[in-house]
Design a protein around this motif. Structure first.
Motif, short mmCIF file in Angstrom:
data_model
loop_
_atom_site.label_atom_id
_atom_site.label_comp_id
_atom_site.label_asym_id
_atom_site.label_seq_id
_atom_site.Cartn_x
_atom_site.Cartn_y
_atom_site.Cartn_z
N ALA A 67 67.64 13.48 -41.50
CA ALA A 67 67.67 14.80 -40.86
C ALA A 67 66.23 15.23 -40.56
CB ALA A 67 68.35 15.82 -41.78
N LEU A 68 65.89 15.25 -39.26
CA LEU A 68 64.53 15.56 -38.84
C LEU A 68 64.51 16.76 -37.91
CD1 LEU A 68 63.20 11.95 -38.08
CD2 LEU A 68 62.95 13.28 -40.20
N ASN A 69 63.35 17.37 -37.78
CA ASN A 69 63.17 18.47 -36.84
C ASN A 69 63.06 17.88 -35.44
OD1 ASN A 69 62.16 20.61 -35.24
ND2 ASN A 69 61.21 21.56 -37.01
N PRO A 70 63.93 18.30 -34.49
CA PRO A 70 63.90 17.72 -33.15
C PRO A 70 63.09 18.52 -32.16
CG PRO A 70 65.88 19.00 -33.37
CD PRO A 70 65.11 19.17 -34.68
N ALA A 71 62.51 19.67 -32.58
CA ALA A 71 61.84 20.59 -31.64
C ALA A 71 62.79 20.88 -30.48
CB ALA A 71 60.51 20.02 -31.19
N SER A 72 62.28 20.93 -29.26
CA SER A 72 63.10 21.38 -28.13
C SER A 72 64.18 20.39 -27.71
CB SER A 72 62.21 21.69 -26.92
OG SER A 72 61.61 22.95 -27.07
N VAL A 73 64.20 19.20 -28.29
CA VAL A 73 65.31 18.29 -28.02
C VAL A 73 66.63 18.89 -28.52
CG1 VAL A 73 66.26 16.02 -28.68
CG2 VAL A 73 63.92 16.21 -27.85
N MET A 74 66.54 19.88 -29.41
CA MET A 74 67.75 20.58 -29.85
C MET A 74 68.46 21.25 -28.68
SD MET A 74 69.70 21.12 -32.47
CE MET A 74 68.91 21.12 -34.08
N LYS A 75 67.76 21.51 -27.59
CA LYS A 75 68.40 22.10 -26.41
C LYS A 75 69.50 21.21 -25.85
CE LYS A 75 64.46 24.97 -24.95
NZ LYS A 75 63.50 24.68 -26.03
N LEU A 76 69.42 19.90 -26.10
CA LEU A 76 70.50 19.00 -25.69
C LEU A 76 71.80 19.37 -26.38
CD1 LEU A 76 68.75 15.49 -25.72
CD2 LEU A 76 69.37 16.87 -23.73
N VAL A 77 71.71 19.71 -27.65
CA VAL A 77 72.90 20.07 -28.43
C VAL A 77 73.49 21.36 -27.89
CG1 VAL A 77 73.76 20.64 -30.74
CG2 VAL A 77 72.00 18.87 -30.44
N THR A 78 72.65 22.36 -27.65
CA THR A 78 73.12 23.64 -27.10
C THR A 78 73.72 23.44 -25.72
OG1 THR A 78 71.43 24.79 -28.38
CG2 THR A 78 72.42 25.99 -26.55
N SER A 79 73.10 22.60 -24.89
CA SER A 79 73.62 22.33 -23.55
C SER A 79 74.98 21.65 -23.61
CB SER A 79 72.64 21.43 -22.78
OG SER A 79 71.39 22.04 -22.63
N PHE A 80 75.11 20.67 -24.50
CA PHE A 80 76.39 19.97 -24.67
C PHE A 80 77.49 20.95 -25.07
CE2 PHE A 80 79.49 17.93 -27.42
CZ PHE A 80 79.86 16.80 -26.71
N ALA A 81 77.20 21.78 -26.06
CA ALA A 81 78.20 22.75 -26.52
C ALA A 81 78.56 23.73 -25.41
CB ALA A 81 77.68 23.49 -27.75
N ALA A 82 77.57 24.14 -24.61
CA ALA A 82 77.83 25.10 -23.54
C ALA A 82 78.74 24.52 -22.47
CB ALA A 82 76.51 25.55 -22.93
N LEU A 83 78.47 23.30 -22.04
CA LEU A 83 79.32 22.68 -21.03
C LEU A 83 80.72 22.42 -21.58
CD1 LEU A 83 76.69 20.26 -19.49
CD2 LEU A 83 77.90 22.08 -18.26
N ASP A 84 80.79 22.07 -22.85
CA ASP A 84 82.09 21.80 -23.46
C ASP A 84 82.92 23.07 -23.62
OD1 ASP A 84 83.84 19.83 -25.05
OD2 ASP A 84 83.54 21.43 -26.52
N LEU A 85 82.29 24.16 -24.04
CA LEU A 85 83.02 25.39 -24.32
C LEU A 85 83.19 26.27 -23.09
CD1 LEU A 85 84.30 27.40 -26.33
CD2 LEU A 85 81.99 28.25 -26.82
N LEU A 86 82.15 26.37 -22.27
CA LEU A 86 82.15 27.33 -21.16
C LEU A 86 82.50 26.70 -19.82
CD1 LEU A 86 78.83 29.19 -22.10
CD2 LEU A 86 81.17 29.81 -22.76
N GLY A 87 82.12 25.43 -19.63
CA GLY A 87 82.33 24.76 -18.36
C GLY A 87 81.18 24.99 -17.40
N PRO A 88 80.98 24.08 -16.44
CA PRO A 88 79.81 24.14 -15.54
C PRO A 88 79.75 25.40 -14.69
CG PRO A 88 80.87 21.99 -15.43
CD PRO A 88 81.78 22.87 -16.20
N ASP A 89 80.91 26.00 -14.36
CA ASP A 89 80.92 27.15 -13.46
C ASP A 89 80.80 28.49 -14.17
OD1 ASP A 89 81.17 25.56 -11.21
OD2 ASP A 89 83.35 25.58 -11.26
N PHE A 90 80.65 28.47 -15.49
CA PHE A 90 80.55 29.72 -16.23
C PHE A 90 79.41 30.58 -15.70
CE2 PHE A 90 78.42 32.16 -19.56
CZ PHE A 90 79.45 32.96 -20.02
N GLY A 91 79.64 31.89 -15.71
CA GLY A 91 78.58 32.81 -15.32
C GLY A 91 78.61 34.07 -16.17
N TRP A 92 77.46 34.71 -16.26
CA TRP A 92 77.32 35.99 -16.94
C TRP A 92 77.48 37.12 -15.92
CZ3 TRP A 92 74.43 31.70 -17.88
CH2 TRP A 92 74.26 31.28 -19.20
#
Length: 484
Positions: A67-92
Motif C-alpha cells: 500500500a503506497l501513496n499514489p499522489a495524483s494517480v489516485m485521480k484514476l480511481v476517482t475517474s473510474f468510479a465516476a464513469l461507473d456510477l454517473l456515466g459519461p453524459d452526467f452533468g451538474w
C-alpha cells in the motif's frame, strides 16, 4: 511445538517464496534497475505491475501488494468510479432563482444561486450563465446576492495545512459553488523599474501590492516559482507579491488561491456582471434557496469534459469536487468526504477490485495518507479497459510527449504518442499509471509507484521501463522473459 515434518514444510515454503521473490526481482529489466540504483532508490520502495490488457498473467509484478501513496494517480480511481456510477453524459447544474418581482429589466429582490459542485464553471461558462440571466430579462438586481452552498457539507479546512502554501492554486478547497477553479488571475507588467499588478477582473476592496524587483539579465525561466505571494500584513483581503521578476518575461499572468470558494465565486460573478453592464446593489450573503422551480438551471459540460481537464492537467479541486459529487449521487445530499469514500469503494467492489488496502481522503491524491496498491490500480485499469466507456477513460489521460502533464516528457522517444499515462508527484512520491502500446501493437496496463526521499529522481527509471515495454520487452537485462 512444530513436528519435524511441519518444520521442513515451513522452511521449504519459505525458501520457495524467497526464490520466487528473487526470481521476480531478477526479471525486472536491467536498464530499469540500473536507473533506480543510480537514483539511490531501493527496490523495496518501488511497486510495478505490467500486464497485457487482453488477458494473461502480468509480465512484470514487483511489490504489487504494498500500500503506497499514489499522489495524483489516485485521480484514476476517482475517474473510474465516476464513469461507473454517473456515466459519461452526467452533468451538474447551477440553479438560479429570482426571489422577487421582475419588471422592465429590474429584479426587485434577491438573486439566489445554489451550486451542486460543478467543477468546470470557468470564466467563459460563468459569462454564459449570466448571458442566460439577461436573456430572461434581468439587467439590474436591487437586492442581495444569496449564495447557497448547502449541497456540500464540509469540515473547516486550512488550505495551507498540506504544505504551508495556502495561496497555491493546487491547494484550493472544494465547494458546491466554485468559479474558475477558485483562481484569482493577476496580470504582471514591467513598468520602468517597477512591476505593476492588476486583476483580470475588478476586485473592489482587495489589496494588491507588488514588491517584485526587476531583474535585467535573467532569462524568463522559472519566474513563477521565484515569486513569493503572502497575505497583506494589515489583514485586509489581498496579496503581496515579492521576489525577482525578469524583464525578459514581459507581461505575464499568475493565478492564486486567494479566497474561499464562495468568496471567489462572489467576486467573479460581480466582476463579470459589471463588465456586462449589469448592476447589483445589495450585499452577498449565505442563505437557502427558495421553494419552487428555479428561474434558470445552468447545465455544466458533460463529465467526460471535466475528466479530461482534471486528468490532463491534474486539477486537484476538480477531483475533490467530483469525489464529493459521487457521495451525494450514491447516498444523497449533502455531499461529504465520507460518502465520497464509500461511493468509490462500492464502485471498485462491483468490479471485484480489492479495497482492503485502499485509503481515501479526498480522491485527488493531494494527501499524505491516501494509499493504494499497484495491484489494485492495475485492476482498475483492466476493468476500465473492459468497460463500455473505455474510450472516454483513456482519452482523458495525458499522452506522452504531446499534451497535459506529459507534454514535455519523453520527447524524442518512441514513447511519443504511444502511451496514455496519469502522472503523480508529491514530496517523496513519484507515480505513473495508464496504458502503453508496444511496437508490436500489443497494449499493456502500466503502474509504477515510488515512495522514497529520492522519488523525484525516478524519471529515468520510468523512461527505461516504458521504453522496454514499447520495444516489446525484449531488451531486458538480468533474465527478463519479455513480452510475447
Amino acid at each position: 511445538m512444530f513436528s519435524a515434518s511441519a518444520c521442513f514444510r515451513f522452511l521449504a515454503g519459505l525458501a520457495l517464496a524467497l526464490f520466487a521473490a528473487s526470481a521476480q526481482a531478477v526479471a525486472l529489466p536491467g536498464a530499469f534497475t540500473d536507473a533506480l540504483r543510480q537514483a539511490g532508490i531501493p527496490l523495496d520502495h518501488v511497486a510495478v505491475v505490467v500486464q497485457p490488457v487482453d488477458g494473461g498473467a502480468p509480465l512484470l509484478s514487483h511489490n504489487a501488494e504494498a500500500a503506497l501513496n499514489p499522489a495524483s494517480v489516485m485521480k484514476l480511481v476517482t475517474s473510474f468510479a465516476a464513469l461507473d456510477l454517473l456515466g459519461p453524459d452526467f452533468g451538474w447544474t447551477t440553479d438560479v432563482w429570482a426571489d422577487g418581482p421582475l419588471a422592465d429589466g429590474v429584479l426587485h429582490g434577491n438573486l439566489v444561486i445554489k451550486g451542486h459542485g460543478d467543477p468546470g464553471l470557468t470564466l467563459e461558462r460563468m459569462w454564459l450563465l449570466q448571458r442566460d440571466l439577461r436573456a430572461r430579462g434581468i439587467r439590474r438586481i436591487e437586492g442581495a446576492l444569496v449564495l447557497d452552498p448547502s449541497a456540500f457539507e464540509l469540515p473547516e479546512a486550512d488550505p495551507g495545512a498540506f504544505d504551508g502554501e495556502p495561496l497555491a492554486l493546487y491547494n484550493a478547497t472544494p465547494g458546491a459553488l466554485v468559479a474558475n477553479y477558485n483562481a484569482t488571475t493577476l496580470r504582471l507588467k514591467p513598468d520602468g523599474q517597477q512591476v505593476g499588478v492588476a486583476p483580470d477582473i475588478a476586485l473592489p476592496g482587495v489589496e494588491l501590492v507588488s514588491q517584485l524587483a526587476i531583474d535585467e539579465r535573467a532569462p524568463c525561466n522559472g519566474w513563477k516559482e521565484a515569486i513569493e505571494p503572502t497575505a497583506p500584513p494589515d489583514g485586509r483581503p489581498g496579496v503581496v507579491l515579492s521576489g525577482p521578476y525578469p524583464r525578459s518575461c514581459g507581461e505575464q499572468t499568475i493565478a492564486l488561491n486567494l479566497f474561499g470558494p464562495a468568496a471567489t465565486f462572489d467576486r467573479i460573478f460581480r466582476g463579470l456582471w459589471a463588465e456586462g453592464g449589469g448592476t447589483l446593489t445589495g450585499a452577498t450573503v449565505e442563505g437557502g434557496a427558495p421553494d419552487g422551480p428555479p428561474l434558470l438551471q445552468f447545465a455544466s459540460e458533460p463529465l467526460t469534459v471535466a475528466l479530461t481537464r482534471m486528468n490532463k492537467y491534474s486539477n486537484n479541486l476538480m477531483a475533490r469536487n467530483l469525489f464529493l459529487t459521487l457521495g451525494a449521487a450514491a447516498y444523497g445530499p449533502p455531499a461529504t468526504p465520507d460518502k465520497g469514500a464509500r461511493a468509490v469503494r462500492a464502485a471498485l467492489g462491483r468490479h471485484g477490485i480489492p479495497t482492503r488496502k485502499l485509503v481515501l481522503e479526498n480522491g485527488s491524491g493531494l494527501s499524505r495518507i491516501e494509499r493504494i496498491s499497484a495491484d489494485a490500480l492495475n485492476r482498475v485499469l483492466l476493468a476500465a479497459y473492459r468497460s463500455a466507456w473505455f474510450a472516454e477513460f483513456e482519452s482523458a489521460l495525458p499522452v506522452a510527449a504531446l499534451d497535459g502533464t506529459l507534454k514535455r516528457r519523453f520527447n524524442g522517444s518512441a514513447l511519443a504518442g504511444t502511451a496514455h499515462l496519469k502522472t503523480g508527484t508529491l514530496r517523496d512520491v513519484s507515480a505513473l499509471a495508464g496504458y502503453v502500446d508496444g511496437a508490436d501493437g500489443r497494449r499493456v496496463s502500466f503502474v509504477m509507484l515510488v515512495n522514497h526521499a529520492n522519488a523525484r529522481r525516478s524519471e529515468p527509471a520510468q523512461r527505461a521501463l516504458l521504453e522496454w515495454i514499447e520495444a516489446g520487452g525484449r531488451q531486458a537485462g538480468g533474465g527478463a522473459d519479455g513480452i510475447r
